[in-house]
Design an enzyme around this catalytic site. Structure first.
Site, PDB file in Angstrom:
ATOM      1  N   GLU A 182       0.824  -1.208   0.000  1.00 47.39           N
ATOM      2  CA  GLU A 182       0.000   0.000   0.000  1.00 47.39           C
ATOM      3  C   GLU A 182       0.859   1.258   0.000  1.00 47.39           C
ATOM      4  OE1 GLU A 182      -3.481  -1.797   2.881  1.00 47.39           O
ATOM      5  OE2 GLU A 182      -2.543   0.113   3.342  1.00 47.39           O
ATOM      6  N   CYS A 188       2.585   8.269   2.285  1.00 46.97           N
ATOM      7  CA  CYS A 188       2.726   7.287   3.355  1.00 46.97           C
ATOM      8  C   CYS A 188       3.100   5.977   2.666  1.00 46.97           C
ATOM      9  CB  CYS A 188       1.398   7.172   4.097  1.00 46.97           C
ATOM     10  SG  CYS A 188       1.400   5.893   5.347  1.00 46.97           S
ATOM     11  N   CYS A 224       4.411  -7.912   7.896  1.00 48.72           N
ATOM     12  CA  CYS A 224       5.251  -7.433   8.997  1.00 48.72           C
ATOM     13  C   CYS A 224       5.419  -8.551  10.015  1.00 48.72           C
ATOM     14  CB  CYS A 224       4.609  -6.219   9.674  1.00 48.72           C
ATOM     15  SG  CYS A 224       5.642  -5.515  10.991  1.00 48.72           S
ATOM     16  N   CYS A 259       1.822  -6.871  15.970  1.00 56.15           N
ATOM     17  CA  CYS A 259       0.946  -6.049  16.827  1.00 56.15           C
ATOM     18  C   CYS A 259      -0.503  -6.494  16.621  1.00 56.15           C
ATOM     19  CB  CYS A 259       1.114  -4.570  16.503  1.00 56.15           C
ATOM     20  SG  CYS A 259       2.832  -4.043  16.614  1.00 56.15           S
ATOM     21  N   CYS A 312      -3.163  -4.546  14.417  1.00 57.14           N
ATOM     22  CA  CYS A 312      -2.738  -4.046  13.106  1.00 57.14           C
ATOM     23  C   CYS A 312      -3.000  -5.074  12.005  1.00 57.14           C
ATOM     24  CB  CYS A 312      -1.247  -3.722  13.165  1.00 57.14           C
ATOM     25  SG  CYS A 312      -0.532  -3.347  11.565  1.00 57.14           S
ATOM     26  N   GLY A 366       4.585  -2.635   7.201  1.00 58.09           N
ATOM     27  CA  GLY A 366       5.915  -3.093   7.580  1.00 58.09           C
ATOM     28  C   GLY A 366       6.616  -2.245   8.623  1.00 58.09           C
ATOM     29  N   GLU A 367       7.690  -2.810   9.143  1.00 64.45           N
ATOM     30  CA  GLU A 367       8.496  -2.159  10.182  1.00 64.45           C
ATOM     31  C   GLU A 367       9.810  -1.682   9.534  1.00 64.45           C
ATOM     32  OE1 GLU A 367       8.491  -0.954  13.273  1.00 64.45           O
ATOM     33  OE2 GLU A 367      10.602  -0.572  12.874  1.00 64.45           O
ATOM     34  N   SER A 398       8.742   5.680  11.204  1.00 68.58           N
ATOM     35  CA  SER A 398       7.946   5.246  12.342  1.00 68.58           C
ATOM     36  C   SER A 398       8.307   3.810  12.706  1.00 68.58           C
ATOM     37  CB  SER A 398       6.452   5.341  12.000  1.00 68.58           C
ATOM     38  OG  SER A 398       5.672   4.882  13.085  1.00 68.58           O
ATOM     39  N   SER A 432       6.161   4.038  18.050  1.00 71.72           N
ATOM     40  CA  SER A 432       4.808   3.610  18.406  1.00 71.72           C
ATOM     41  C   SER A 432       4.853   2.979  19.790  1.00 71.72           C
ATOM     42  CB  SER A 432       4.296   2.610  17.365  1.00 71.72           C
ATOM     43  OG  SER A 432       4.287   3.232  16.098  1.00 71.72           O
ATOM     44  N   LEU A 433       4.256   3.631  20.750  1.00 64.48           N
ATOM     45  CA  LEU A 433       4.418   3.218  22.145  1.00 64.48           C
ATOM     46  C   LEU A 433       3.244   2.352  22.640  1.00 64.48           C
ATOM     47  CD1 LEU A 433       6.863   3.836  23.851  1.00 64.48           C
ATOM     48  CD2 LEU A 433       5.678   5.817  24.785  1.00 64.48           C
ATOM     49  N   HIS A 434       2.071   2.921  22.642  1.00 64.76           N
ATOM     50  CA  HIS A 434       0.813   2.212  22.929  1.00 64.76           C
ATOM     51  C   HIS A 434       0.660   1.609  24.326  1.00 64.76           C
ATOM     52  CE1 HIS A 434       0.523   2.742  18.685  1.00 64.76           C
ATOM     53  NE2 HIS A 434       1.186   1.666  18.347  1.00 64.76           N
ATOM     54  N   CYS A 481      -3.268   0.969   8.544  1.00 65.96           N
ATOM     55  CA  CYS A 481      -2.180   0.345   7.806  1.00 65.96           C
ATOM     56  C   CYS A 481      -2.518  -1.109   7.477  1.00 65.96           C
ATOM     57  CB  CYS A 481      -0.862   0.515   8.565  1.00 65.96           C
ATOM     58  SG  CYS A 481      -0.233  -0.847   9.488  1.00 65.96           S
TER      59      CYS A 481
HETATM   60  N1  SAH Z   1       5.714  -0.499  11.802  1.00 70.70           N
HETATM   61  C1  SAH Z   1       5.752   0.891  12.067  1.00 70.70           C
HETATM   62  C2  SAH Z   1       5.146   1.743  10.965  1.00 70.70           C
HETATM   63  C3  SAH Z   1       3.868   1.267  10.331  1.00 70.70           C
HETATM   64  S1  SAH Z   1       2.435   1.300  11.341  1.00 70.70           S
HETATM   65  C4  SAH Z   1       5.111   1.197  13.419  1.00 70.70           C
HETATM   66  O1  SAH Z   1       4.468   0.318  13.979  1.00 70.70           O
HETATM   67  O2  SAH Z   1       5.306   2.312  13.888  1.00 70.70           O
HETATM   68  C5  SAH Z   1       2.090   3.033  11.470  1.00 70.70           C
HETATM   69  C6  SAH Z   1       1.245   3.413  12.666  1.00 70.70           C
HETATM   70  O3  SAH Z   1      -0.105   2.930  12.504  1.00 70.70           O
HETATM   71  C7  SAH Z   1       1.750   2.833  13.982  1.00 70.70           C
HETATM   72  O4  SAH Z   1       1.788   3.831  14.974  1.00 70.70           O
HETATM   73  C8  SAH Z   1       0.714   1.779  14.300  1.00 70.70           C
HETATM   74  O5  SAH Z   1       0.657   1.502  15.664  1.00 70.70           O
HETATM   75  C9  SAH Z   1      -0.549   2.381  13.736  1.00 70.70           C
HETATM   76  N2  SAH Z   1      -1.616   1.412  13.502  1.00 70.70           N
HETATM   77  C10 SAH Z   1      -1.515   0.181  12.987  1.00 70.70           C
HETATM   78  N3  SAH Z   1      -2.717  -0.418  12.926  1.00 70.70           N
HETATM   79  C11 SAH Z   1      -3.601   0.453  13.414  1.00 70.70           C
HETATM   80  C12 SAH Z   1      -5.023   0.416  13.639  1.00 70.70           C
HETATM   81  N4  SAH Z   1      -5.727  -0.645  13.326  1.00 70.70           N
HETATM   82  N5  SAH Z   1      -5.603   1.525  14.158  1.00 70.70           N
HETATM   83  C13 SAH Z   1      -4.869   2.613  14.467  1.00 70.70           C
HETATM   84  N6  SAH Z   1      -3.556   2.701  14.298  1.00 70.70           N
HETATM   85  C14 SAH Z   1      -2.904   1.635  13.775  1.00 70.70           C
HETATM   86 FE1  SF4 Z   2       4.180  -4.036  12.021  1.00 67.16          FE
HETATM   87 FE2  SF4 Z   2       3.790  -1.453  12.677  1.00 67.16          FE
HETATM   88 FE3  SF4 Z   2       1.708  -3.098  12.180  1.00 67.16          FE
HETATM   89 FE4  SF4 Z   2       3.143  -3.422  14.403  1.00 67.16          FE
HETATM   90  S1  SF4 Z   2       1.888  -1.635  13.855  1.00 67.16           S
HETATM   91  S2  SF4 Z   2       2.474  -5.063  13.021  1.00 67.16           S
HETATM   92  S3  SF4 Z   2       5.170  -2.938  13.662  1.00 67.16           S
HETATM   93  S4  SF4 Z   2       3.262  -2.465  10.729  1.00 67.16           S
END
Ligand code: SAH
Ligand code: SF4
Length: 364
Positions: free
Chosen positions: A106, A119, A126, A130, A133, A178-179, A210, A233-235, A352
């Site tokens: 994407e 973006c 990935c 998470c 995601c 992806g990361e 990110s 990305s902390l969460h 994402c």
């Molecule tokens: N892998 C990297 C970059 C891609 S994800 C990372 O995790 O930072 C980009 C951002 O989208 C991250 O902050 C991730 O936590 C957030 N994200 C992923 N899935 C999501 C969802 N379903 N709702 C809201 N944010 C999401």
């Molecule tokens: Fe990968 Fe970022 Fe999605 Fe986590 S939030 S699975 S690191 S793309």
């Protein structure tokens, strides 16, 4: 002999080569490196896909004819669009692009307030897993090559040139699939090309990487003085909260991550953007917000709150508005910048990896 070897080996992407790599290829073929700039400009600044049609000087024209194209030493990365989806407000366009091996990634173009942001993706799938995601739910397929990363930016630039005359791409964020710090070398190689003023020329301070928190790679970015912005990305504000959402937090624990962020801030002097996806009942309480403030003490931080986009593989729901507002209030009261990520365009499945996941569901 060398020519023979080259034609026998698998074709390589010309977009994978940096400026110096192209210069080295020209030299190896007996072409003066003076021609590098013209080729680089056509490829990277103008996004040319038909190099044979260009009016290059004869030695470069001959090199292109001999070495670039179907069945030759080099090809260009130009993943075709499988699908384009536009948000109803027209400000977000999401593209599914098909790579040479059939993998689909994407790339998103967002245009708010006349500023255009791409973006982009760094991997197919990935490995970080998470739970909320859509990309994580797919699992890891493979890393993208530098050329496949650069091609996404060139694609977005082409769209802007075609549909939005007079506008230009200003920002770049690695928040697609992806990361990026799991694919460090390719991402850094691609960013070198993308920020090169002789080519695409996006300023490093307009580029954000990110990461979910790949601790050694964050430290490496700082040590190598990479001039890009870092988003983490902390969460979660304690280990239990965080690792229930991000399994790799067990490998790179929160305490180590925060220490790496502290070191990064000290070495680079740069502010870190912390991403926080707010999930009802998981990480949206006042207690969590207070703990977060404590955790980030002494780090120059900006917290970006992201409403959860529901995905098929995760039962959680977005935080209620009142909880989200209170969360923001507590952080701001401690003197830390805290904003909500704009989610205009949510109707095009802005989360994402979500669009691809939706298509897969439809296909099955
Ligand atoms: N892998 C990297 C970059 C891609 S994800 C990372 O995790 O930072 C980009 C951002 O989208 C991250 O902050 C991730 O936590 C957030 N994200 C992923 N899935 C999501 C969802 N379903 N709702 C809201 N944010 C999401
Ligand atoms: Fe990968 Fe970022 Fe999605 Fe986590 S939030 S699975 S690191 S793309």
């Amino acid at each position: 002999m060398q020519g023979l070897l080259m034609s026998e080996s698998a074709p390589r992407s010309l977009h994978d080569l940096g400026f110096d790599g192209i210069a080295a290829e020209l030299t190896a073929s007996g072409v003066s490196t003076h021609h590098t700039k013209a080729l680089w400009r056509a490829l990277q600044r103008e996004g040319e896909l038909d190099l044979a049609s260009r009016d290059f000087l004869p030695p470069l024209k001959a090199w292109v004819e001999k070495h670039v194209g179907h069945g030759k030493d080099f090809f260009l990365d130009d993943p075709p669009i499988v699908e384009e989806i536009r948000s109803s407000d027209g400000l977000t366009r999401k593209y599914l692009l098909k790579l040479n091996d059939g993998q689909i990634i994407e790339t998103v173009l967002m245009g708010y307030d006349g500023r255009y942001t791409a973006c982009i993706s760094s991997q197919a799938g990935c490995a970080m897993g998470c739970v909320f995601c859509a990309t994580g739910q797919m699992g890891f397929v493979r890393h993208l090559r530098p050329g496949e990363i650069i091609a996404q930016v060139l694609h977005v630039q082409r769209i802007i040139r075609r549909d939005l005359p007079g506008k230009r791409l200003r920002n770049l964020v690695f928040m697609g699939m992806g990361e990026p710090l799991h694919n460090y070398d390719s991402v850094m190689h691609a960013l070198q090309a993308i920020s090169d003023v002789r080519g695409i020329g996006i300023g490093p301070s307009f580029i954000s990487v990110s990461t979910v928190g790949v601790v050694p790679a964050i430290l490496r970015m700082a040590e190598e003085q990479r001039p890009y912005n870092l988003a983490v990305s902390l969460h979660g504000s304690n280990e239990e909260e965080r690792s229930s959402l991000i399994p790799v937090s067990r490998k790179w624990p929160l305490a180590d991550l925060v220490a790496a962020c502290r070191a990064y801030g000290r070495i680079t002097g740069r502010r870190i953007l912390f991403g926080w996806t707010l999930i009802a009942g998981k990480n949206d309480s006042a207690e969590t917000a207070h703990r977060l403030v404590e955790l980030l003490k002494g780090i120059d931080s900006h917290i970006n709150l992201i409403p959860l986009n529901p995905t098929g593989g995760f039962a959680g729901s977005p935080a209620a508005t009142a909880a989200a507002r209170e969360f923001q209030r507590i952080i701001r009261a401690a003197g830390i910048a805290c904003t909500f990520r704009q989610r205009r365009g949510i109707d095009v499945a802005a989360g994402c990896g979500q669009l691809k996941a939706d298509r897969r569901k439809l296909a099955s």
